[in-house]
Design an enzyme around this catalytic site. Sequence first.
Site, PDB file in Angstrom:
ATOM      1  N   GLY A  31       0.812  -1.213   0.000  1.00  0.00           N
ATOM      2  CA  GLY A  31       0.000   0.000   0.000  1.00  0.00           C
ATOM      3  C   GLY A  31       0.842   1.259   0.000  1.00  0.00           C
ATOM      4  CG  HIS A  37       3.227   0.903  -5.423  1.00  0.00           C
ATOM      5  ND1 HIS A  37       3.435   1.936  -4.547  1.00  0.00           N
ATOM      6  CD2 HIS A  37       3.770  -0.195  -4.847  1.00  0.00           C
ATOM      7  CE1 HIS A  37       4.073   1.489  -3.479  1.00  0.00           C
ATOM      8  NE2 HIS A  37       4.300   0.198  -3.638  1.00  0.00           N
ATOM      9  CD  GLN A  61       7.688  -7.324   3.684  1.00  0.00           C
ATOM     10  OE1 GLN A  61       6.911  -8.101   3.138  1.00  0.00           O
ATOM     11  NE2 GLN A  61       8.327  -6.393   2.984  1.00  0.00           N
TER      12      GLN A  61
HETATM   13  O1  PAF Z   1       8.026  -4.801  -2.072  1.00  0.00           O
HETATM   14  C1  PAF Z   1       7.091  -4.835  -1.263  1.00  0.00           C
HETATM   15  O2  PAF Z   1       6.273  -3.914  -1.143  1.00  0.00           O
HETATM   16  C2  PAF Z   1       6.935  -6.055  -0.370  1.00  0.00           C
HETATM   17  O3  PAF Z   1       8.164  -6.554   0.039  1.00  0.00           O
HETATM   18  C3  PAF Z   1       6.066  -7.168  -0.995  1.00  0.00           C
HETATM   19  C4  PAF Z   1       6.714  -7.726  -2.254  1.00  0.00           C
HETATM   20  C5  PAF Z   1       4.695  -6.612  -1.330  1.00  0.00           C
HETATM   21  C6  PAF Z   1       5.901  -8.331  -0.004  1.00  0.00           C
HETATM   22  O4  PAF Z   1       5.256  -7.919   1.158  1.00  0.00           O
END
Ligand code: PAF
Length: 281
Positions: A31, A37, A61
């Site tokens: 987001g 994006h 993560q």
């Molecule tokens: O690059 C990101 O935004 C994140 O690491 C991903 C690939 C959506 C995984 O949570």
Amino acid sequence: MKIVNSIQRLRTTVAQWKSQSFTIAFVPTMGNLHQGHLALVNAAQKKADKVIVSIFVNPSQFSAGEDFSNYPRTKKQDTEALIIEAVDLLFLPAVDEIYPDHAKTHVIVSELSNLHCGKYRQGHFTGVSTVVCKLISMTQAHYLFLGEKDFQQLTIIQLMIRDLNLPIQLESVATVREKDGLAMSSRNGYLTFKERQIAPKLYQSLSQAKKYIIQSQQSFREIEQQQKQYLRESGFTVDYFSICRVDDLLTANRGHQALVILAAASLGKPRLIDNIYLTLG
Ligand code: PAF
């Protein structure tokens, strides 16, 4: 645009699309969407009949002490942007939809996950590879779109797809930059006005290193040291600045031709990463 929160509803839509022989592209995100994006979404739309975007701020993560709870969550603006882009489906799962209590499995891409950013962000890449593997399994898309800005992430996901024989094709999209060269990132919003003025020097240092590699007068290690020094003098705390082989991200030396220069450096609290790649000869 269809918005779904459950894996079951996601799968029902995907099954309908597949029964009509539509091809499907998937763009995973956390987001706080920006032009980078949207470039992924547009590339996905060119490649496939249907595009799925996920927004999931993946807790696994974020290492201890990182910005998980403060990570910018802008659901309303993100949803509006994706409607304007005519995305077909937005997958917005809750944390317990992705990680039920009984979950015991992690996907570890060994070695590469411990280099570069992996040295500074314990468990980060295992969190990334696990969630991306799960999202691939949930969406069953034909194509996965990731940005080149997170070059190590891209390489790790490519290895995971290869090693686990996942039936999906990875497509990478060039980094989108601000006019002054700063790579677009959700974390740029953390920069103070003064830090924002300094931030483009990260890309400038990568570009200078590329120029010196091509001029071929110094060793790669000398170039790395010189650029680290430049960044430190500009106010950065440098985690790494490494000239690597593009395939495995191990240290490159003169004689290697396909190269990527990876850098991570903090300005106060915000930590920026960027890269540039080049082929010699
Ligand atoms: O690059 C990101 O935004 C994140 O690491 C991903 C690939 C959506 C995984 O949570």
